[in-house]
Design a protein around this motif. Structure first.
Motif, PDB file in Angstrom:
ATOM      1  N   LYS A  66       0.834  -1.200   0.000  1.00 29.04           N
ATOM      2  CA  LYS A  66       0.000   0.000   0.000  1.00 29.04           C
ATOM      3  C   LYS A  66       0.877   1.261   0.000  1.00 29.04           C
ATOM      4  O   LYS A  66       0.593   2.222  -0.714  1.00 29.04           O
ATOM      5  N   TRP A  67       1.963   1.244   0.789  1.00 32.24           N
ATOM      6  CA  TRP A  67       2.865   2.389   0.840  1.00 32.24           C
ATOM      7  C   TRP A  67       3.534   2.610  -0.511  1.00 32.24           C
ATOM      8  O   TRP A  67       3.636   3.746  -0.975  1.00 32.24           O
ATOM      9  N   SER A 127       0.997   4.080  -3.072  1.00 35.63           N
ATOM     10  CA  SER A 127       0.725   5.502  -2.836  1.00 35.63           C
ATOM     11  C   SER A 127       1.944   6.364  -3.161  1.00 35.63           C
ATOM     12  O   SER A 127       1.796   7.438  -3.750  1.00 35.63           O
ATOM     13  N   SER A 128       3.143   5.909  -2.831  1.00 33.07           N
ATOM     14  CA  SER A 128       4.347   6.685  -3.127  1.00 33.07           C
ATOM     15  C   SER A 128       4.570   6.836  -4.630  1.00 33.07           C
ATOM     16  O   SER A 128       4.876   7.927  -5.114  1.00 33.07           O
ATOM     17  N   SER A 130       2.247   6.556  -6.914  1.00 32.78           N
ATOM     18  CA  SER A 130       1.141   7.363  -7.448  1.00 32.78           C
ATOM     19  C   SER A 130       1.416   8.848  -7.259  1.00 32.78           C
ATOM     20  O   SER A 130       1.176   9.653  -8.172  1.00 32.78           O
ATOM     21  N   ILE A 131       1.917   9.214  -6.092  1.00 34.81           N
ATOM     22  CA  ILE A 131       2.276  10.617  -5.841  1.00 34.81           C
ATOM     23  C   ILE A 131       3.364  11.062  -6.807  1.00 34.81           C
ATOM     24  O   ILE A 131       3.307  12.161  -7.369  1.00 34.81           O
TER      25      ILE A 131
END
Length: 102
Positions: A14-15, A18-19, A21-22
Motif C-alpha cells: 500500500k505504501w 501511494s508513493s 502514485s504521488i
C-alpha cells in the motif's frame, strides 16, 4: 506465513502504490507546468534553504546530467524524490530478506 507477515506485506504494498502514485502525479504536473507561464516565481531573499537549493541547481548535475525540466526546482524535487524511493527500496529489500530468515 503468519498473519503479522501478511499485514506487513499489505502495508508495504500500500505504501509503495501511494508513493509511486504521488510521484506520477507530480511528474504529470511538472510536465504540464514546465515551459509555460505558470512556473513559480521563487523569491529566496535571505532564505538559507533557498540559497542552498540555488547552489545545488547551479551545479553540473542539474545543468548537464539531470535536466528533464527547464525549471531547475522541478529537477531538484524530482531527483530528491527518486533518491528517497531508492533508499526506501533498499531498506525494504533488506527487511524482506530479514523477514524470510525468521
Amino acid at each position: 506465513m503468519t498473519d503479522r507477515q501478511k499485514k506487513g506485506r499489505f502495508k508495504r504494498l500500500k505504501w509503495w502504490i501511494s508513493s509511486l502514485s504521488i510521484f506520477v502525479v507530480f511528474m504529470i504536473v511538472f510536465f504540464i507546468v514546465d515551459g509555460t507561464i505558470f512556473e513559480p516565481n521563487l523569491n529566496d531573499s535571505d532564505n538559507v534553504a533557498g540559497k542552498a537549493a540555488d547552489w545545488l541547481e547551479e551545479t553540473e548535475l542539474f545543468n548537464v546530467w539531470f535536466t528533464p525540466f527547464n525549471f531547475p526546482w522541478f529537477n531538484l524535487v524530482t531527483l530528491l524524490y527518486i533518491v528517497f524511493l531508492l533508499v526506501s527500496a533498499i531498506v525494504d529489500t533488506f527487511s524482506l530478506k530479514r523477514d524470510k530468515q525468521n
